[in-house]
Design a protein around this motif. Structure first.
Motif, mmCIF file in Angstrom:
data_model
loop_
_atom_site.group_PDB
_atom_site.id
_atom_site.type_symbol
_atom_site.label_atom_id
_atom_site.label_comp_id
_atom_site.label_asym_id
_atom_site.label_seq_id
_atom_site.Cartn_x
_atom_site.Cartn_y
_atom_site.Cartn_z
ATOM 1 N N LEU A 1 0.851 -1.184 0.000
ATOM 2 C CA LEU A 1 0.000 0.000 0.000
ATOM 3 C C LEU A 1 0.889 1.237 0.000
ATOM 4 O O LEU A 1 1.737 1.400 0.882
ATOM 5 C CB LEU A 1 -0.910 0.019 1.231
ATOM 6 N N LEU A 2 0.686 2.113 -0.988
ATOM 7 C CA LEU A 2 1.525 3.302 -1.124
ATOM 8 C C LEU A 2 0.644 4.539 -1.266
ATOM 9 O O LEU A 2 -0.184 4.635 -2.178
ATOM 10 C CB LEU A 2 2.429 3.159 -2.350
ATOM 11 N N PHE A 3 0.846 5.493 -0.369
ATOM 12 C CA PHE A 3 0.077 6.743 -0.389
ATOM 13 C C PHE A 3 1.050 7.904 -0.592
ATOM 14 O O PHE A 3 1.818 8.248 0.313
ATOM 15 C CB PHE A 3 -0.691 6.913 0.916
ATOM 16 N N ILE A 4 1.033 8.471 -1.811
ATOM 17 C CA ILE A 4 1.906 9.609 -2.116
ATOM 18 C C ILE A 4 1.074 10.742 -2.719
ATOM 19 O O ILE A 4 1.577 11.563 -3.491
ATOM 20 C CB ILE A 4 3.056 9.191 -3.065
ATOM 21 N N ASN A 5 -0.173 10.788 -2.374
ATOM 22 C CA ASN A 5 -1.053 11.855 -2.816
ATOM 23 C C ASN A 5 -0.707 13.173 -2.117
ATOM 24 O O ASN A 5 0.001 13.199 -1.114
ATOM 25 C CB ASN A 5 -2.507 11.485 -2.524
ATOM 26 N N ASN A 6 -1.205 14.269 -2.678
ATOM 27 C CA ASN A 6 -1.011 15.600 -2.093
ATOM 28 C C ASN A 6 0.473 15.931 -1.907
ATOM 29 O O ASN A 6 0.917 16.346 -0.848
ATOM 30 C CB ASN A 6 -1.755 15.723 -0.758
ATOM 31 N N ASN A 7 1.231 15.702 -2.978
ATOM 32 C CA ASN A 7 2.623 16.118 -3.030
ATOM 33 C C ASN A 7 2.793 17.071 -4.215
ATOM 34 O O ASN A 7 1.805 17.672 -4.683
ATOM 35 C CB ASN A 7 3.541 14.896 -3.159
ATOM 36 N N LEU A 8 4.023 17.202 -4.710
ATOM 37 C CA LEU A 8 4.314 18.062 -5.863
ATOM 38 C C LEU A 8 4.871 17.230 -7.015
ATOM 39 O O LEU A 8 5.652 17.703 -7.827
ATOM 40 C CB LEU A 8 5.324 19.146 -5.464
ATOM 41 N N ILE A 9 4.453 15.960 -7.080
ATOM 42 C CA ILE A 9 5.005 15.010 -8.060
ATOM 43 C C ILE A 9 4.606 15.428 -9.469
ATOM 44 O O ILE A 9 3.418 15.493 -9.812
ATOM 45 C CB ILE A 9 4.534 13.582 -7.768
ATOM 46 N N LEU B 1 2.243 -5.146 -4.868
ATOM 47 C CA LEU B 1 1.583 -3.844 -4.857
ATOM 48 C C LEU B 1 0.081 -3.991 -5.090
ATOM 49 O O LEU B 1 -0.354 -4.616 -6.063
ATOM 50 C CB LEU B 1 2.195 -2.950 -5.941
ATOM 51 N N ALA B 2 -0.723 -3.426 -4.189
ATOM 52 C CA ALA B 2 -2.176 -3.549 -4.287
ATOM 53 C C ALA B 2 -2.853 -2.199 -4.501
ATOM 54 O O ALA B 2 -3.925 -2.129 -5.092
ATOM 55 C CB ALA B 2 -2.731 -4.200 -3.014
ATOM 56 N N ARG B 3 -2.212 -1.117 -4.017
ATOM 57 C CA ARG B 3 -2.866 0.193 -4.138
ATOM 58 C C ARG B 3 -1.820 1.304 -4.141
ATOM 59 O O ARG B 3 -0.875 1.288 -3.355
ATOM 60 C CB ARG B 3 -3.841 0.401 -2.976
ATOM 61 N N VAL B 4 -2.024 2.266 -5.030
ATOM 62 C CA VAL B 4 -1.202 3.479 -5.053
ATOM 63 C C VAL B 4 -2.133 4.681 -5.157
ATOM 64 O O VAL B 4 -2.976 4.737 -6.057
ATOM 65 C CB VAL B 4 -0.224 3.494 -6.251
ATOM 66 N N PRO C 1 10.032 5.975 -15.697
ATOM 67 C CA PRO C 1 9.681 4.657 -16.257
ATOM 68 C C PRO C 1 10.132 3.543 -15.318
ATOM 69 O O PRO C 1 11.183 3.636 -14.682
ATOM 70 C CB PRO C 1 10.467 4.628 -17.580
ATOM 71 N N ASN C 2 9.306 2.513 -15.230
ATOM 72 C CA ASN C 2 9.589 1.328 -14.406
ATOM 73 C C ASN C 2 9.641 1.631 -12.906
ATOM 74 O O ASN C 2 10.232 0.881 -12.128
ATOM 75 C CB ASN C 2 10.903 0.669 -14.822
ATOM 76 N N ALA C 3 9.022 2.737 -12.519
ATOM 77 C CA ALA C 3 9.031 3.092 -11.095
ATOM 78 C C ALA C 3 8.359 2.026 -10.233
ATOM 79 O O ALA C 3 8.720 1.839 -9.067
ATOM 80 C CB ALA C 3 8.338 4.442 -10.887
ATOM 81 N N PHE C 4 7.383 1.316 -10.811
ATOM 82 C CA PHE C 4 6.641 0.316 -10.042
ATOM 83 C C PHE C 4 6.992 -1.117 -10.424
ATOM 84 O O PHE C 4 6.349 -2.064 -9.956
ATOM 85 C CB PHE C 4 5.127 0.536 -10.216
ATOM 86 N N LYS D 1 1.052 14.381 -17.578
ATOM 87 C CA LYS D 1 0.868 13.260 -18.486
ATOM 88 C C LYS D 1 1.480 11.999 -17.877
ATOM 89 O O LYS D 1 2.404 12.061 -17.053
ATOM 90 C CB LYS D 1 1.484 13.538 -19.849
ATOM 91 N N LEU D 2 0.951 10.856 -18.301
ATOM 92 C CA LEU D 2 1.459 9.554 -17.868
ATOM 93 C C LEU D 2 1.468 8.616 -19.059
ATOM 94 O O LEU D 2 0.492 8.550 -19.820
ATOM 95 C CB LEU D 2 0.578 8.954 -16.765
ATOM 96 N N GLN D 3 2.552 7.877 -19.213
ATOM 97 C CA GLN D 3 2.622 6.854 -20.242
ATOM 98 C C GLN D 3 2.488 5.480 -19.593
ATOM 99 O O GLN D 3 2.830 5.301 -18.422
ATOM 100 C CB GLN D 3 3.942 6.964 -21.007
ATOM 101 N N LEU D 4 2.022 4.518 -20.369
ATOM 102 C CA LEU D 4 1.774 3.187 -19.814
ATOM 103 C C LEU D 4 3.025 2.578 -19.194
ATOM 104 O O LEU D 4 2.959 1.878 -18.191
ATOM 105 C CB LEU D 4 1.226 2.260 -20.907
ATOM 106 N N GLN D 5 4.180 2.835 -19.809
ATOM 107 C CA GLN D 5 5.409 2.237 -19.279
ATOM 108 C C GLN D 5 5.739 2.772 -17.879
ATOM 109 O O GLN D 5 6.452 2.132 -17.103
ATOM 110 C CB GLN D 5 6.565 2.488 -20.225
ATOM 111 N N GLN D 6 5.196 3.942 -17.542
ATOM 112 C CA GLN D 6 5.422 4.490 -16.208
ATOM 113 C C GLN D 6 4.591 3.762 -15.152
ATOM 114 O O GLN D 6 4.873 3.857 -13.962
ATOM 115 C CB GLN D 6 5.080 5.982 -16.194
ATOM 116 N N LEU D 7 3.560 3.058 -15.604
ATOM 117 C CA LEU D 7 2.671 2.365 -14.682
ATOM 118 C C LEU D 7 2.883 0.858 -14.692
ATOM 119 O O LEU D 7 2.102 0.119 -14.092
ATOM 120 C CB LEU D 7 1.206 2.681 -15.025
ATOM 121 N N ARG D 8 3.897 0.377 -15.379
ATOM 122 C CA ARG D 8 4.162 -1.069 -15.399
ATOM 123 C C ARG D 8 4.504 -1.566 -14.002
ATOM 124 O O ARG D 8 5.219 -0.917 -13.240
ATOM 125 C CB ARG D 8 5.319 -1.386 -16.349
ATOM 126 N N VAL D 9 3.978 -2.739 -13.692
ATOM 127 C CA VAL D 9 4.251 -3.357 -12.382
ATOM 128 C C VAL D 9 4.994 -4.663 -12.610
ATOM 129 O O VAL D 9 4.598 -5.467 -13.442
ATOM 130 C CB VAL D 9 2.937 -3.613 -11.608
#
Length: 535
Positions: free
Chosen positions: A493-501, A515-518, A506-509, A527-535
């Protein structure tokens, strides 16, 4: 047939719908021992209804609408029905009074009588006459203001009396006289004052184990109030207005193991207050006005294991605690403690839980917790802590959980890394600017650092195998970027909401197999690309 249960739930179909019973409905059921007629919207049992069931032992009439005791079916009976009855449950009805003519005196074998949750405001002195076998009577949650003299006089076998949540403001003299088998008395939630609870009220109850007087209007305790309660084990005096307890008031209670004095008006714990309580195990004193704790007050309570002194007016850790070598949990939260020293917790070698939340504690230095080798849970939240000296927890090898949220910490480097048993760490709402995974111990599973000023989830040494964090809350910080090394591979479980991200690499995950929730909302992603969300 031995057991018959019939619950029609008629009230759900309409207030006027009630199960129709006839005097001969139970004809032929001579072997019936248990009859459950609950929740049928019944107003009465017809005359003679119980006559055919001479072997009946348990009768359940709960959740009906019976208004008078005479309608329970025992008045004017001309048969032996009910003579074997041992349990009668008429709770949750609309009974208003219990008179001497309700016919229950014929139930010579009755042991359990449940009349709780009715509207009973009147009780005849002969209401329980003839019930020589009665063991448990429950009259709780009614509207009784007084009780008649001699109410229990004919029931010498009574073990439990439940009168809680009525409106009792006085008790007649000798109400419990000669009830030598009594084990439990519950008088909580009434309006009893110290003028009506005196040295005669509980006289002779030599086998009493539990006495509950919580939520009444007691203002003081006389030294003779509990004079013959030698076997009492649990005494609850919570939520009264007790401001004074005479010396040696608890002296006869040498078997007492639980004493609750919370939510009263005690100012001082003097040396003789707990005399005689040699086996006391749990003492609750929260929400009083205690500002003075004399040094010898616990000298006779050496077996104490749980002590709650929270929500009082203490400005220091009482020295009296040093007599409590067996203490396991100590609650000093919500006081006005500003500091403590290397001797404050001396001799508390068995302590596992320490709660100091919401005080005014400043910095933490080496030695403050050195006498607590068994400490596993430490709560220091909502204080004024600005710094923690390295090595402050070096003697606390068994620490598993620490709360330091809502303080003023700006640096934690080197404070927690060596705590090999630490599983749970809350550092939220502090002033942290710099964070690195090298700051936390390798076995940590749960980390909360939300509400700080952290700009990056640092991982200078590129640690992954050494990190085991499963839940991470880093929300409400100033994090600008997330990369593969920013997130442990063990994360769930990862909570990184309400930041300045603004950037997710790429491949951060990738490699985060569990991993169950972000939560990434309320950031600055364009913008977000699919490769940034790869698990």
């Amino acid at each position: 047939l031995k057991t018959l249960r019939l619950s029609s739930h008629n009230a759900e179909w309409g207030p006027a719908r009630a199960l129709e019973l006839y005097p001969d409905s139970l004809n032929g059921l001579k072997q019936l021992t248990e009859l459950d007629m609950s929740d049928n919207n019944l107003r009465a049992l017809p005359a003679g209804f119980l006559c055919p069931v001479g072997n009946l032992q348990a009768l359940n009439l709960t959740h009906n609408r019976i208004r008078t005791a005479e309608q329970l079916g025992f008045a004017d009976m001309n048969c032996s029905g009910g003579s074997e009855l041992q349990l009668l449950d008429a709770s949750h009805n609309e009974l208003r009074s219990i008179t001497e003519s309700w016919g229950i005196s014929r139930l010579r074998r009755l042991q359990h009588l449940n009349l709780q949750h009715n509207n009973i405001s009147e009780l005849s002195g002969e209401a329980l006459a003839g019930l020589a076998s009665l063991r448990i009577v429950n009259l709780s949650n009614n509207h009784l203001e007084t009780l008649p003299e001699g109410l229990f006089a004919g029931s010498k076998e009574l073990r439990e009396i439940h009168l809680q949540h009525n409106e009792l403001y006085e008790l007649p003299k000798g109400l419990f006289h000669r009830l030598e088998q009594l084990l439990v008395v519950d008088l909580s939630g009434n309006q009893l004052t110290s003028n009506h609870v005196d040295n005669t009220t509980f006289a002779g109850l030599i086998r009493l184990i539990v006495l509950n007087l919580a939520h009444n209007a007691l203002t003081w305790i006389d030294y003779r109030t509990f004079k013959e309660l030698y076997f009492l084990q649990i005494l609850n005096l919570r939520n009264n207005s007790i401001g004074h307890i005479e010396d040696n008031a608890f002296l006869p209670l040498y078997n007492l193991h639980t004493l609750n004095l919370a939510e009263n008006r005690l100012h001082t714990l003097d040396d003789k207050l707990f005399n005689g309580l040699y086996v006391l195990s749990k003492l609750t004193l929260n929400n009083n006005l205690i500002s003075v704790v004399e040094q010898a007050v616990f000298k006779n309570c050496s077996d104490l294991k749980e002590l709650d002194l929270s929500s009082n007016q203490l400005n220091e850790v009482p020295r009296a605690l040093q007599d409590l070598a067996m203490l396991r949990t100590l609650d000093l939260g919500e006081n006005q403690i500003r500091t403590f020293d290397n001797q404050s917790f001396k001799n508390l070698h068995q302590l596992t839980g320490l709660r100091l939340i919401d005080n005014q504690i400043g910095n933490i230095t080496v030695g403050m917790f050195q006498d607590l080798p068994r400490l596993s849970v430490l709560n220091l939240a909502k204080n004024r802590i600005q710094s923690i000296e390295r090595g402050s927890f070096d003697k606390n090898f068994e620490l598993e959980a620490i709360r330091l949220d809502r303080n003023f910490l700006s640096d934690i480097n080197g404070v927690f890394a060596t705590l090999v048993s630490l599983l749970w760490l809350n550092l939220s709402e502090n002033h942290l600017v710099w964070f690195d995974y090298a700051f936390i111990p390798s076995n940590l599973k749960w980390l909360d650092i939300h509400g700080n000023y952290i700009e990056a989830l640092g991982n200078y040494y590129k640690l992954q195998e050494e990190i085991r964090v499963k839940t991470l809350d880093a929300s409400h910080n100033r994090i600008t970027e997330i990369g593969p090394m920013s997130i442990p591979n063990t994360i769930e479980l990862l909570f990184i909401n309400n930041n300045l991200i603004g950037n997710v690499q790429p491949n951060a995950f990738v490699d985060k197999a569990n991993l169950a929730r972000v939560d990434l909302y309320a950031n600055q992603l364009s913008k977000l690309q699919l490769q940034q969300l790869r698990v």
